[in-house]
Motif scaffolding. Sequence first.
Motif, mmCIF file in Angstrom:
data_model
loop_
_atom_site.group_PDB
_atom_site.id
_atom_site.type_symbol
_atom_site.label_atom_id
_atom_site.label_comp_id
_atom_site.label_asym_id
_atom_site.label_seq_id
_atom_site.Cartn_x
_atom_site.Cartn_y
_atom_site.Cartn_z
ATOM 1 N N LEU A 159 0.824 -1.211 0.000
ATOM 2 C CA LEU A 159 0.000 0.000 0.000
ATOM 3 C C LEU A 159 0.859 1.262 0.000
ATOM 4 O O LEU A 159 0.684 2.161 -0.823
ATOM 5 C CB LEU A 159 -0.924 -0.016 1.224
ATOM 6 C CG LEU A 159 -1.606 1.299 1.603
ATOM 7 C CD1 LEU A 159 -2.513 1.793 0.481
ATOM 8 C CD2 LEU A 159 -2.388 1.127 2.908
ATOM 9 N N GLY A 160 1.812 1.335 0.936
ATOM 10 C CA GLY A 160 2.563 2.564 1.115
ATOM 11 C C GLY A 160 3.462 2.926 -0.055
ATOM 12 O O GLY A 160 3.559 4.097 -0.435
ATOM 13 N N ALA A 161 4.142 1.943 -0.625
ATOM 14 C CA ALA A 161 5.037 2.233 -1.748
ATOM 15 C C ALA A 161 4.266 2.792 -2.936
ATOM 16 O O ALA A 161 4.692 3.744 -3.588
ATOM 17 C CB ALA A 161 5.804 0.971 -2.152
ATOM 18 N N CYS A 183 2.683 7.444 -6.205
ATOM 19 C CA CYS A 183 1.595 8.099 -6.947
ATOM 20 C C CYS A 183 1.337 9.517 -6.443
ATOM 21 O O CYS A 183 1.047 10.425 -7.238
ATOM 22 C CB CYS A 183 0.324 7.258 -6.858
ATOM 23 S SG CYS A 183 0.393 5.721 -7.821
ATOM 24 N N MET A 184 1.428 9.743 -5.130
ATOM 25 C CA MET A 184 1.217 11.091 -4.599
ATOM 26 C C MET A 184 2.310 12.040 -5.094
ATOM 27 O O MET A 184 2.039 13.209 -5.425
ATOM 28 C CB MET A 184 1.191 11.066 -3.071
ATOM 29 C CG MET A 184 -0.032 10.398 -2.471
ATOM 30 S SD MET A 184 -1.620 11.187 -2.920
ATOM 31 C CE MET A 184 -2.186 10.084 -4.214
ATOM 32 N N LEU A 237 -7.218 -0.752 -3.033
ATOM 33 C CA LEU A 237 -6.322 -1.190 -4.093
ATOM 34 C C LEU A 237 -6.515 -2.671 -4.408
ATOM 35 O O LEU A 237 -6.655 -3.501 -3.512
ATOM 36 C CB LEU A 237 -4.867 -0.965 -3.700
ATOM 37 C CG LEU A 237 -4.463 0.450 -3.290
ATOM 38 C CD1 LEU A 237 -2.953 0.536 -3.160
ATOM 39 C CD2 LEU A 237 -4.961 1.471 -4.298
ATOM 40 N N ARG A 238 -6.470 -2.971 -5.697
ATOM 41 C CA ARG A 238 -6.455 -4.354 -6.155
ATOM 42 C C ARG A 238 -5.041 -4.663 -6.608
ATOM 43 O O ARG A 238 -4.489 -3.948 -7.449
ATOM 44 C CB ARG A 238 -7.417 -4.558 -7.320
ATOM 45 C CG ARG A 238 -8.884 -4.261 -7.014
ATOM 46 C CD ARG A 238 -9.673 -4.171 -8.319
ATOM 47 N NE ARG A 238 -9.192 -3.056 -9.152
ATOM 48 C CZ ARG A 238 -9.441 -2.941 -10.454
ATOM 49 N NH1 ARG A 238 -10.158 -3.865 -11.079
ATOM 50 N NH2 ARG A 238 -8.979 -1.901 -11.135
ATOM 51 N N ASP A 290 -5.682 2.102 -9.547
ATOM 52 C CA ASP A 290 -6.657 2.328 -8.480
ATOM 53 C C ASP A 290 -6.288 3.520 -7.612
ATOM 54 O O ASP A 290 -7.165 4.121 -6.981
ATOM 55 C CB ASP A 290 -6.783 1.077 -7.603
ATOM 56 C CG ASP A 290 -7.507 -0.061 -8.314
ATOM 57 O OD1 ASP A 290 -8.155 0.205 -9.341
ATOM 58 O OD2 ASP A 290 -7.415 -1.213 -7.836
ATOM 59 N N THR A 291 -4.997 3.860 -7.542
ATOM 60 C CA THR A 291 -4.578 5.025 -6.769
ATOM 61 C C THR A 291 -4.787 6.317 -7.550
ATOM 62 O O THR A 291 -5.273 7.313 -7.002
ATOM 63 C CB THR A 291 -3.098 4.901 -6.366
ATOM 64 O OG1 THR A 291 -2.912 3.713 -5.595
ATOM 65 C CG2 THR A 291 -2.656 6.100 -5.544
#
Length: 442
Positions: free
Chosen positions: A11-13, A18-19, A150-151, A158-159
């Motif tokens: 999730l975090g990576a 993406c941010m 997220l998938r 998805d992000t």
Amino acid sequence: MRMTVIGTGYLGAVHAACMADIGHEVLGVDVDVEKIRALTEGRPPFFEPGLDEVLTRALASKRLRFTTSLEEAARFGEVHFVCVGTPQRADSGAADMRHVDSVVDGLAARLEDSCLIVGKSTVPVGTTARLTARLATARDVELAWNPEFLREGFAVEDTLRPDRIVVGVTSARADRTLREVYAPMLAARIPYLSTDPATAELVKVSANSFLATKISFINAMAEICDAAGADVVTLADALGHDSRIGRRFLRAGLGFGGGCLPKDIRAFAARAEELGVGDALSFLGGVDAVNLRQRRRTVDVARELAGGCLTGRRIAVLGATFKPNSDDVRDSPALAVAAAVHGEGAEVRVHDPEGIHNARLAHPELRYESEPAVACAGADVVLHLTEWDSYRELDPDKMARVVRSPRLLDARNNLDAALWRSAGWTVRALGRSAPALAAAAL
């Protein structure tokens, strides 16, 4: 906006890269030195389509960097995203909240300026309220919850282009901050739902529980179809034409696995018990049981195809990850079946396009091959257990020439059974009896 992403796992990576890619200044934080080194060098620590390109762009822009220092993160961020794991506890079905609690406590001891902490981890309902009390010593700090959806295999998409954004906030200021974080998505008219923290916490576990229920329902129907001589694929097509039901997640097969659905439905049921409403989610026990039974049924069919006994048989396994387009083998149904078949005395050879390294770490007793044909060489039975696109492209005629006996179990209902049968293969599939498969080929 300056933000930190604490926890650089799956999730975090993805979230950090993406941010930064959409314009924020991002500092990724993790205690794992090797993981931080790999990310700093532009090497994702796991396989996820598209992540390497986004990570490379974000690093090149200088808007993304990584550290192991929570102290540095506390000084840097205006917004702190908590993206650490909430695995199942060893002693129960409940979620293990130690990592989330540790991050919040660590930030509370170090924060000096006004900021917003945003949880993205999947947590039991009531977590925001419980953790807010732990932040009492931190000055002018708010806590909000923004669940991820997220998938694996589609995480970047998805992000950057999610179906919806859900935020649980207790102030207009927190809502404004999150609207600024997700401004590009809001400009693209992606739905944004602002609600209370408890509702936001419930959205993710409710969604996962619904999807798990739908998968287990069609797998239960597959078992009925096998007993009645019916065809679960046609049944699912017919159900899917009902707009109230829909066709997605009605593919019968080996069932779900991975790091989310299994542990999330168990944690949800455990939390309901803590709230005194366990009966409301008692059906999730049945959902879990059906899912696990699919693995046993698959082994049973494999044994039948092998002539009633697996001992001494060579079994080829196509697929080790819990789903395609991932290298994740956590709670993988495919690996569980492979290990069970090996446990009955079979010689098991496994192929997977991306998951061999992780599979070998989880199950070193199995043999792994880099090519499908090599895994299938001399096989008495071939088990198709993860629906990678590359397996649909295999030539049944060529594969028939490398096996000892052309017997195939398509446990994902994803191969062209008629094509394989025309090449001389005996084909079995969950929920598709021999008469049903013959009728489907007409």
